[in-house]
Design a protein around this motif. Structure first.
Motif, PDB file in Angstrom:
ATOM      1  N   CYS A  22     -40.800  30.285 -74.801  1.00 11.99           N
ATOM      2  CA  CYS A  22     -40.505  30.704 -73.427  1.00 11.99           C
ATOM      3  C   CYS A  22     -41.566  31.667 -72.904  1.00 11.99           C
ATOM      4  O   CYS A  22     -42.014  31.550 -71.753  1.00 11.99           O
ATOM      5  CB  CYS A  22     -39.128  31.358 -73.365  1.00 11.99           C
ATOM      6  SG  CYS A  22     -37.743  30.210 -73.556  1.00 11.99           S
ATOM      7  N   CYS A  70     -33.910  35.241 -73.704  1.00 15.82           N
ATOM      8  CA  CYS A  70     -34.460  34.197 -72.824  1.00 15.82           C
ATOM      9  C   CYS A  70     -33.903  34.307 -71.407  1.00 15.82           C
ATOM     10  O   CYS A  70     -34.631  34.078 -70.426  1.00 15.82           O
ATOM     11  CB  CYS A  70     -34.181  32.815 -73.414  1.00 15.82           C
ATOM     12  SG  CYS A  70     -35.152  32.457 -74.897  1.00 15.82           S
ATOM     13  N   GLN A  74     -36.083  34.957 -68.011  1.00 15.94           N
ATOM     14  CA  GLN A  74     -35.935  34.138 -66.817  1.00 15.94           C
ATOM     15  C   GLN A  74     -35.654  34.997 -65.587  1.00 15.94           C
ATOM     16  O   GLN A  74     -36.225  34.762 -64.510  1.00 15.94           O
ATOM     17  CB  GLN A  74     -34.815  33.120 -67.015  1.00 15.94           C
ATOM     18  CG  GLN A  74     -34.487  32.280 -65.794  1.00 15.94           C
ATOM     19  CD  GLN A  74     -35.636  31.384 -65.366  1.00 15.94           C
ATOM     20  OE1 GLN A  74     -36.478  31.007 -66.189  1.00 15.94           O
ATOM     21  NE2 GLN A  74     -35.688  31.021 -64.094  1.00 15.94           N
ATOM     22  N   LEU A  82     -37.142  28.009 -66.451  1.00 16.89           N
ATOM     23  CA  LEU A  82     -36.738  27.236 -67.623  1.00 16.89           C
ATOM     24  C   LEU A  82     -35.234  26.960 -67.621  1.00 16.89           C
ATOM     25  O   LEU A  82     -34.674  26.571 -68.646  1.00 16.89           O
ATOM     26  CB  LEU A  82     -37.142  27.973 -68.899  1.00 16.89           C
ATOM     27  CG  LEU A  82     -38.661  27.997 -69.152  1.00 16.89           C
ATOM     28  CD1 LEU A  82     -39.003  28.877 -70.346  1.00 16.89           C
ATOM     29  CD2 LEU A  82     -39.197  26.589 -69.356  1.00 16.89           C
ATOM     30  N   ILE A 163     -34.677  25.354 -71.108  1.00 14.58           N
ATOM     31  CA  ILE A 163     -34.243  26.062 -72.300  1.00 14.58           C
ATOM     32  C   ILE A 163     -33.513  25.124 -73.255  1.00 14.58           C
ATOM     33  O   ILE A 163     -33.565  25.313 -74.488  1.00 14.58           O
ATOM     34  CB  ILE A 163     -33.350  27.265 -71.926  1.00 14.58           C
ATOM     35  CG1 ILE A 163     -33.119  28.181 -73.126  1.00 14.58           C
ATOM     36  CG2 ILE A 163     -32.028  26.813 -71.319  1.00 14.58           C
ATOM     37  CD1 ILE A 163     -34.375  28.867 -73.632  1.00 14.58           C
TER      38      ILE A 163
END
Length: 250
Positions: A22, A70, A74, A82, A163
């Motif tokens: 990521c 993650c 984001q 993602l 993701i």
């Protein structure tokens, strides 16, 4: 952002891999302390009370759990996204991430990779071959049947890389470490999907670090990775003697 983010966690962890991919896709600079949680010192315990990896440090902020990390990345760095924009697809992507982290984590990591690798080489304990056999022959096929019905013949699950794609693919990299390959005759969509995902530059750039980590004794890994040019932190939390902890999943 004035300073690179800090990641604590070993390159061969699928949960760390998910976060690093990521970061790469989003073009976010980082430094990594590539420790295994088993050798984390007291400072690591303070940063990660469950003694799990990855850990993200952004200034005064410390985050645990790959999913939380993650989602934070984001929110803070929204492009490229993602997570699907459509709320239904976004929820589905989060579910597939959870399915990978939970079910594939249990089967691929704890019942296969841990048994065949970590338990033998770090703790000098024997492999429970019955656990490995059941995981390989009974439990993993359940996941492969489930994924085969949900993965596309081409491209990514929700059109653009998400993701969900990153999470699912991350675990099959570890399956390959214990010489498991998805049967393309029985699960053609899964096999093709895994091949596409692991060929992405973000995954490919990590592969050399992963391969050398896998072949290097734990006390020597940091020096070897430094020689390879890995973006290491100046200090490490990985100087303690190996020990078990509350570290299942990531």
């Amino acid at each position: 952002m004035t300073e690179p983010l800090t990641i604590i966690g070993n390159y061969i962890s699928p949960y760390v891999r998910k976060v690093l991919v990521c970061l790469d896709v989003k073009g976010i600079p980082y430094r990594i302390d590539p420790i295994a949680p088993f050798v984390g010192d007291d400072a690591f315990s303070r940063l990660s009370p469950l003694r799990r990896i990855p850990v993200l440090i952004d200034g005064d902020l410390v985050l645990n759990d790959s999913t939380v990390i993650c989602e934070y990345l984001q929110d803070r760095f929204p492009t490229p996204s993602l997570y699907p924009a459509d709320p239904v697809q976004r929820a589905q992507a989060r579910w597939l991430e959870e399915y990978a982290d939970s079910y594939l984590g249990d089967v691929v990591i704890w019942r296969m990779f841990f048994q065949k690798g970590v338990r033998r080489f770090l703790f000098n304990e024997g492999t429970d071959e019955d656990v490995v056999r059941k995981a390989r022959d009974e439990e993993l096929p359940v996941a492969l049947d489930y994924l085969e019905a949900r993965l596309p013949e081409e491209g990514w699950i929700f059109g653009e890389l998400s993701i969900a794609d990153i999470s699912v693919a991350s675990f099959f990299r570890n399956a390959a470490f214990v010489k498991y390959q998805v049967d393309p005759q029985r699960w053609p969509r899964v096999a093709a999907f895994v091949g596409r995902a692991l060929a992405l530059p973000a995954f490919a750039r990590l592969a050399a670090f992963e391969d050398r980590t896998l072949r290097t004794p734990l006390p020597e890994q940091r020096a070897v990775l430094s020689e390879m040019g890995a973006p290491l932190t100046a200090t490490t939390c990985g100087n303690a003697a190996p020990r078990y902890g509350v570290m299942r999943l990531g």
